[in-house]
Motif scaffolding. Structure first.
Motif, PDB file in Angstrom:
ATOM      1  N   SER A   1      36.930  25.791  35.910  1.00 15.43           N
ATOM      2  CA  SER A   1      37.791  26.593  36.788  1.00 15.43           C
ATOM      3  C   SER A   1      38.899  27.224  35.943  1.00 15.43           C
ATOM      4  CB  SER A   1      38.430  25.685  37.830  1.00 15.43           C
ATOM      5  OG  SER A   1      39.256  24.738  37.172  1.00 15.43           O
ATOM      6  N   THR A   2      39.599  28.181  36.539  1.00 12.31           N
ATOM      7  CA  THR A   2      40.724  28.805  35.832  1.00 12.31           C
ATOM      8  C   THR A   2      41.766  27.749  35.462  1.00 12.31           C
ATOM      9  OG1 THR A   2      40.368  30.925  36.887  1.00 12.31           O
ATOM     10  CG2 THR A   2      42.577  30.523  36.049  1.00 12.31           C
TER      11      THR A   2
ATOM     12  N   ASN B   1      31.112  24.895  33.764  1.00 14.49           N
ATOM     13  CA  ASN B   1      31.655  26.090  34.405  1.00 14.49           C
ATOM     14  C   ASN B   1      33.101  25.820  34.805  1.00 14.49           C
ATOM     15  OD1 ASN B   1      31.842  28.565  35.567  1.00 14.49           O
ATOM     16  ND2 ASN B   1      30.645  28.037  37.401  1.00 14.49           N
TER      17      ASN B   1
ATOM     18  N   VAL C   1      37.982  33.950  28.015  1.00 13.60           N
ATOM     19  CA  VAL C   1      37.379  32.628  28.174  1.00 13.60           C
ATOM     20  C   VAL C   1      36.547  32.594  29.474  1.00 13.60           C
ATOM     21  CG1 VAL C   1      37.768  30.137  28.263  1.00 13.60           C
ATOM     22  CG2 VAL C   1      39.231  31.564  26.843  1.00 13.60           C
ATOM     23  N   ARG C   2      37.070  33.265  30.505  1.00 16.58           N
ATOM     24  CA  ARG C   2      36.282  33.364  31.744  1.00 16.58           C
ATOM     25  C   ARG C   2      34.958  34.081  31.482  1.00 16.58           C
ATOM     26  NH1 ARG C   2      40.543  35.538  35.197  1.00 16.58           N
ATOM     27  NH2 ARG C   2      41.687  33.845  36.164  1.00 16.58           N
ATOM     28  N   GLU C   3      35.064  35.166  30.746  1.00 23.01           N
ATOM     29  CA  GLU C   3      33.865  35.943  30.405  1.00 23.01           C
ATOM     30  C   GLU C   3      32.885  35.083  29.599  1.00 23.01           C
ATOM     31  OE1 GLU C   3      33.064  39.219  30.819  1.00 23.01           O
ATOM     32  OE2 GLU C   3      31.819  39.800  29.100  1.00 23.01           O
TER      33      GLU C   3
ATOM     34  N   LYS D   1      37.096  41.651  25.543  1.00 24.76           N
ATOM     35  CA  LYS D   1      38.239  41.681  26.456  1.00 24.76           C
ATOM     36  C   LYS D   1      39.540  42.098  25.773  1.00 24.76           C
ATOM     37  CE  LYS D   1      36.160  40.689  30.207  1.00 24.76           C
ATOM     38  NZ  LYS D   1      36.151  41.651  31.322  1.00 24.76           N
TER      39      LYS D   1
ATOM     40  N   THR E   1      32.560  31.952  29.712  1.00 26.48           N
ATOM     41  CA  THR E   1      31.951  30.992  30.630  1.00 26.48           C
ATOM     42  C   THR E   1      30.710  31.595  31.280  1.00 26.48           C
ATOM     43  OG1 THR E   1      34.149  30.140  31.078  1.00 26.48           O
ATOM     44  CG2 THR E   1      32.452  29.536  32.632  1.00 26.48           C
ATOM     45  N   CYS E   2      30.825  32.861  31.659  1.00 26.19           N
ATOM     46  CA  CYS E   2      29.668  33.539  32.266  1.00 26.19           C
ATOM     47  C   CYS E   2      28.576  33.795  31.236  1.00 26.19           C
ATOM     48  CB  CYS E   2      30.088  34.879  32.868  1.00 26.19           C
ATOM     49  SG  CYS E   2      31.378  34.723  34.091  1.00 26.19           S
TER      50      CYS E   2
ATOM     51  N   LEU F   1      42.691  34.754  28.672  1.00 29.58           N
ATOM     52  CA  LEU F   1      42.126  34.057  29.831  1.00 29.58           C
ATOM     53  C   LEU F   1      40.866  34.777  30.320  1.00 29.58           C
ATOM     54  CD1 LEU F   1      42.394  31.842  32.005  1.00 29.58           C
ATOM     55  CD2 LEU F   1      43.837  33.401  33.313  1.00 29.58           C
ATOM     56  N   GLU F   2      40.956  36.101  30.383  1.00 31.58           N
ATOM     57  CA  GLU F   2      39.776  36.880  30.799  1.00 31.58           C
ATOM     58  C   GLU F   2      38.611  36.636  29.852  1.00 31.58           C
ATOM     59  OE1 GLU F   2      40.928  41.001  30.950  1.00 31.58           O
ATOM     60  OE2 GLU F   2      42.228  40.702  32.692  1.00 31.58           O
TER      61      GLU F   2
ATOM     62  N   ILE G   1      40.615  25.935  32.481  1.00 31.24           N
ATOM     63  CA  ILE G   1      40.742  26.759  31.269  1.00 31.24           C
ATOM     64  C   ILE G   1      42.196  26.751  30.797  1.00 31.24           C
ATOM     65  CG2 ILE G   1      40.581  29.102  30.324  1.00 31.24           C
ATOM     66  CD1 ILE G   1      38.253  29.591  32.310  1.00 31.24           C
TER      67      ILE G   1
END
Lengths: 764, 165, 290
Positions: free
Chosen positions: B122-123, B120, B147-149, B95, B151-152, B144-145, B126
């Motif tokens: 949430s934003t 999982n 950490v979201r990534e 990212k 998570t997936c 942030l992107e 995070i």
């Protein structure tokens, strides 16, 4: 050039190649400036003045020297060379000799076996001062009879820009808006406090590892301090944890050089965060008196701007800010009649130097507020007034520079226009205690240094194994210039980025690329690297033509081979070419050079061509103001930036996101109060929770003189954000804030002086 | 007046002789050579020195080395296993979440502590977990992107337990 | 420069109290360390001994006891926020603890530490005040219990003796029908000290009249304060917007009258009222009023 060859050529341009060196930053192995010194290094610590302005009567170091483990105490008289440095004005002593000029001015160094011992020794140095009258206000500083901070007087510099007949234009104007804007002192707050390490190498050179934005400048000034030829000093940039302008100064390098040179031992120095706050440069606080005139059809007729800047105790990059703030005072608008005066004075405040934007973020706050005020007075929308006045091809700037290419401000405005209208049309929240607003901020920014030569050089070498080495003096401080330079060279030579080895920011191995400042490395060092790569390419193709017995014009490069496009199935590898050239004694290392086409400004009128190209941007901020508490929440930022060509789009976005965050801090929370702000507890920069979503719209109006059309984005990213936020707050409240930051107190004041939509008036 | 402390550092049991006044940050950097642990402020305001102790992200500048005794300590240097990147590192790479890189080790450790604990997030969760880590270069968006990534990416990896925790 | 000290880590409260009895005058107690470590760095504190109390088992329990809950003093904010009893019974305290510093800080910072530090801006103190918080203080051979309001006597100042240790906090549980709210203002969205903070607790009777109201405001005076006049004023009234607005203004006025008009009053007076209004709406009005 055929379409196909352009496509071939641009293979890595516009792709988000992962950053060079990122692996080490992810696994903790990347060495930063505090990670390089071996354990046997001596520690260097500075004793700093607690007085703002005082004559040094005597320095008694006897007790300090008796501290067990203390190796040396050094003062001004130990400096063998010229005890004054500075990138533009050499007015700053490494160690104060006759007097101190701000709280934090260094007066002595302790060198000891440990940090604790060095600190203990410092506490035993007795300095006798005679306190002098201090000045903390630039206007006061220039008033007749003020005590002199420097022998030459208290004026740092003055820039005048005159265009057209502003007085006549003001007489004829339909609307005149006159306001005064004030910005404050800011701290760069890069995450890595300054540090470094120095030793003598086997050739008797002083090698200094440092966190720096400008190794070649460091080399020259350290050598001058020590009275040495420049080649006796080698500066190597370590990984640098952000700089934003402050690491253009000699923060640790001079002390390390001095201690290493005198003691002939490896030495290290590490600033605590508190020390970095105390002594490194800050953003100039500016007071801007801004008068604008417009006709009733919404066209700017004239501006009259008076800028007063406080450069603090020493000049650092102050003179650059004097000029740049003046030149950019129009904003990205065509103004036919201009009168601008920018005057900066020395005070006994902390040194103000370069900080991302060199005064332009400050003046953008003023010119963008003025645009909204004019729009309101004229009954046109903020978007429309910017459309009508934005620069276009053929426009002339305040310095009468004609813009002949890559003027993307109109495109930026049109890119954000639908978003702006959409946010405006959203129904306001039902919660009348939270008011929403939307604001615009536009900017232009001249790439590179102002009206002065600022060349870059680079070398590209073909090695006998077919690999390519790029040598560049450019310091990558996190913004990603190294990766961009590699993309440029790799693309020109038709190889993958992984085929390029970069040697950079080491004065022992590279030639100067100039400073990492003024958003100049992509444009200027990119061009230098491209120039070198082109020369090497010519050499390679010439060799290949002979080897393949082919028509040189039909040859092209791909994946480290030269191929014949005329249908003949033949090729020769870079390795073969390198070996042949080497055998036959032909050069494989080529020098590249680029210096942007500029002219100096006329001292009386300010006319000239200060920059070869400009970046442009338009941003939107959507805010929500809690009228009960005066807390401001930025809900969204949309940023359109004309970067010429985004060589690495993910890096460009990274610059825009980071700039928006810094702009948000500038708008709402950042304020360095000398004497009160001592650590990150007192100086607030935006956190994760403060940042809204940011949408980037990358606009590419190619710059013909740029590498693959690129300009720059580092500083432009920050500039429009604060103006957009302040305009959004004004939109929400119906009243405007003229001093930054728009903190709780100022917002509350605006709420209570605001329009009648305030339902809850709680102060009475 | 040295103290002996025993603790588990990145999966290995170690014993160190430390001074009572040394911080965990000092000892990890100077004795254990883990210079990925960064000092940005020394007062718990920036998060660059974040390490994980017994599963929780903490500022190592605010912890005495003596307090590590008996604890399980993780630093950024322990993320890679057999030279293979941890999926959070991979997400940061993918990212473009790294600029100067000085805040990165602390960011990674805060993200790891979160993802080790929450399946999982949430934003908001995070942001809550990461907000003690300041970044001055990157404006948090790509972090942030990342950490979201991550998570997936975590879900399929869980089976193999490559999180080394 | 950080001074040099010895490090002691007792295994139980008895041992800890012995140590305090012996070395109390030259000791700094370290629980979470989020304040002590900064004082050590700046040199504000130069103790000869650091006494690490973070592992005393007796101070690490949450024990419901009748109408009260006894909370161990060295439990961290994170542990308390995650604790089902604390979550259930003390929502305003949980909200307040969630505002402290960052997660890294909350992972080590303790409620006992927050009390002992006695900062005027402490997040946890206003909500604890509303729950009649009593502090269990032990020293070798004896113990005492003191009301939180009486323990804190000024900015960073309290009645704790050098040989004393806070081992627990007794908080009164919420009764049916009560609601409470915690609000604060910071200079940024997180990692900031409260510029103003307030906790309000209250209950309406069956006919919708305010039966009980408790208000505590922090960061405005040397220590967080109860607003008893306004509490009495509210009791027996219906929570109409007019009443609540009036109460909010009274709170602000009373504080300004107490601390005097200063440079900051121009901001603080409306902001205190605004923050109080948010809390009062939260507690007494079902939905936000426009």
């Amino acid at each position: 050039m055929t379409a196909a060859s352009i496509k071939e050529k641009q293979s890595l341009i516009g792709t988000s190649v992962p950053r060079i060196g990122v692996d080490g930053k992810l696994n903790g192995k990347a060495l930063f400036s505090n990670d390089v010194a071996p354990k046997n290094s001596l520690w260097v610590k500075a004793l700093r003045s607690e007085l703002a302005h005082a004559k040094i009567e005597s320095i008694d170091i006897k007790d300090a020297l008796n501290t067990p483990g203390c190796v040396a105490i050094l003062t001004a008289q130990d400096i063998p060379g010229n005890n004054s440095f500075g990138i533009i004005n050499k007015d700053q002593p490494l160690l104060a000799g006759s007097k101190v000029r701000f709280v934090g001015d260094p007066v002595a160094l302790a060198v000891a076996i440990s940090e604790d011992v060095a600190e203990l020794a410092l506490s035993k140095i007795h300095v006798t001062y005679t306190e002098l009258a201090s000045i903390f206000d630039p206007e006061e500083s220039l008033a007749p009879g003020s005590p002199f901070i420097h022998e030459k007087g208290n004026l740092l510099g003055k820039r005048l820009i005159k265009k057209g007949a502003p007085e006549l234009a003001f007489e004829k104007a339909d609307v005149i808006i006159e306001r005064t804007y004030q910005t404050t002192c800011l701290e760069h707050a890069y995450l890595e406090p300054d540090a470094g390490y120095a030793y003598f190498d086997s050739d008797g050179k002083i090698v200094i590892y440092a966190s720096t934005q400008n190794p070649h400048y460091d080399q020259a000034d350290v050598a001058s301090l020590l009275g040495l030829e420049a080649d006796r000093v080698r500066i190597i940039q370590t990984n640098t944890g952000g700089g934003f302008g402050s690491k253009l100064d000699l923060n640790t390098q001079g002390f390390l050089g001095l201690a290493c040179y005198l003691l002939k031992k490896p030495v290290r120095m590490v600033f605590s965060r508190e020390e970095a706050f105390l002594c490194t440069s800050k953003r100039h606080p500016l007071k801007i008196k801004y008068k604008s005139a417009a006709s009733k059809d919404g066209r700017l007729l004239a501006i009259d701007v008076k800028i007063m800047g406080d450069t603090g105790a020493y000049a650092s990059y102050g003179l650059a800010v004097v000029s740049r703030s003046a030149i950019h005072a129009t904003g990205p608008y065509e103004v036919p009649n201009v009168s601008i005066e920018s005057v900066f004075a020395y005070t006994n405040n902390p040194i103000a130097g370069a900080m991302r934007g060199f005064g332009v973020p400050q003046v953008a706050f003023a010119h963008e507020s003025q645009m909204d005020l004019l729009a309101e007075a004229l009954g046109v929308s903020p978007l429309e007034i910017r459309r009508r006045n934005a620069l276009r091809l053929g426009s002339t700037t305040a310095t009468k520079q004609e813009l002949t290419a890559s003027v993307g401000i109109q495109t930026c405005i049109e890119a954000i226009a639908p978003h702006y209208e959409a946010i405006r049309n959203k129904t306001n929240s039902k919660d009348s205690k939270k008011l929403k607003g939307v604001g615009l901020g536009c900017m232009m920014y001249g790439i590179g240094n102002t009206g002065t030569q600022n060349p870059s050089t680079a070398q590209v070498e073909l090695q006998s194994n077919g690999g390519i080495v790029l040598y560049s003096g450019a310091a990558d401080i996190g913004q990603g210039s190294s990766t961009v330079l590699i993309q440029i060279v790799a693309t020109e030579l038709g190889v993958g980025a992984e085929k390029i080895t970069l040697v950079n920011a080491d004065t022992g191995l590279t030639t100067s690329a100039g400073a990492t400042s003024a958003s100049r490395q992509t444009y200027i060092s990119g061009n230098a690297a491209l120039d070198a790569a082109r020369k090497l390419k010519e050499a390679i193709l010439t060799e290949a033509a002979t080897m393949l017995k082919a028509n040189r014009k039909k040859l092209y490069m791909k994946n480290g081979n030269v191929l014949d496009s005329s249908g003949v199935d033949s090729s020769v590898s870079f390795e073969q070419i390198a070996n042949k050239a080497k055998r036959e004694g032909r050069p494989l290392k080529w020098q590249g050079f680029f210096d942007p086409d500029t002219t100096p400004l006329d001292p009386e009128t300010g006319q000239g061509k200060p920059y070869a190209t400009f970046a442009f941007a338009a941003q939107i901020a959507e805010v929500e103001v809690d009228i009960l508490t005066a807390e401001v929440t930025v809900k969204k930022i949309i940023a359109a930036h004309d970067v010429g060509k985004a060589i690495n789009p993910e890096s460009v976005k990274g610059q825009i996101y980071g700039g928006a965050a810094m702009g948000l801090g500038f708008a709402l929370m950042e304020e360095f109060i000398p004497g009160k702000t001592v650590s990150l507890k007192d100086y607030h920069i935006p956190t994760f929770s403060d940042m809204p979503p940011v949408e980037c719209l990358i606009i590419e109006e190619p710059e013909p003189t740029g590498p693959f059309g690129a300009k720059g984005v580092g500083e432009p990213a920050l500039i429009p954000t604060a103006p957009a936020i302040l305009n959004a707050i004004a939109d929400a409240l119906g009243s405007r804030i003229y001093s930054l930051p728009a903190n709780l107190e100022r917002v509350m004041k605006a709420i209570h002086s605001g329009a009648s939509k305030m339902k809850f008036r709680l102060n009475q | 007046m040295n103290l002996e402390i025993d603790f588990c550092l990145n999966g290995s049991e170690i014993r160190l002789s430390i001074k009572p006044w040394e911080t965990a940050l000092d000892v990890l950097r100077n004795q254990s050579g883990l210079t990925g642990v960064k000092e940005g402020c020394g007062i718990g305001e920036c998060g660059a020195c974040t390490i994980i102790i017994d599963g929780k992200a903490v500022n190592s500048c605010l912890i005495l080395a003596a307090q590590l005794d008996g604890r399980k300590v993780e630093t950024v240097e322990g993320l890679e296993v057999d030279g293979k990147m941890h999926f959070i590192q991979q997400a940061f790479l993918d990212k473009g979440a790294v600029q100067c890189g000085f805040c990165t080790p602390g960011m990674l450790m805060s993200a790891k502590a979160l993802l080790d604990k929450v399946e999982n997030p949430s934003t908001d969760k995070i942001v809550e977990a990461m907000t003690g880590n300041l970044c001055r270069c990157a404006g948090y968006v790509q972090i942030l992107e990342a950490v979201r990534e991550a998570t997936c990416m975590k879900a399929p990896l869980n089976k193999d337990d490559v999180t080394n925790s | 420069m950080r001074g040099h000290f010895n490090y002691l880590r007792p295994d139980c409260v008895t041992e800890c109290l012995d140590m305090l009895d012996q070395y109390g005058n030259e000791t700094a107690i370290l629980a979470g360390g989020t304040d002590v470590m900064i004082s050590l760095r700046t040199g504000v504190k130069k103790p000869r001994i650091i006494l690490d109390i973070s592992r005393l088992p007796e101070t690490r329990q949450v024990e419901p006891y009748g109408e009260t809950v006894r909370v161990g003093s060295t439990l961290t904010y994170s542990e308390l926020i995650d604790h089902p009893v604390i979550r259930q019974e003390f929502p305003a305290l949980c909200a307040a603890m969630g505002c402290v510093g960052s997660l890294q800080i909350r992972n080590v910072g303790t409620l006992g530490g927050n009390i002992a530090n006695s900062s005027p801006a402490a997040d946890s103190i206003p909500p604890m005040m509303l729950r009649d918080a009593e502090i269990i203080i032990q020293k070798k051979g004896s113990s005492r219990i003191q009301k939180l309001e009486k323990l804190i006597v000024g900015a960073y100042s309290n009645t704790l003796e050098p040989n004393e240790l806070i081992t627990g906090i007794i908080l009164t549980k919420i009764k049916k029908g009560y609601r409470e709210s915690y609000q604060r203002i910071g200079r940024r969205k997180s990692l900031s000290i409260a510029r103003i903070n307030a906790a309000i607790l209250g209950r309406l009777n069956d006919s919708g009249v305010i039966e009980d109201a408790r208000i505590s405001v922090g960061s405005v005076a040397p220590s967080p304060m109860r607003m008893t006049n306004v509490e009495s004023h509210l009791k027996g009234r219906k929570p109409e917007l007019k009443t609540i607005l009036e109460a909010s203004r009274m709170i602000a006025q009373e504080i300004i009258d107490l601390v005097g008009v200063r440079h900051s009053t121009e901001y603080k007076q409306p902001a205190i009222a605004g923050l109080a209004l948010k809390c009062l709406e939260d507690v007494f009005l079902d939905s936000s009023v426009n």
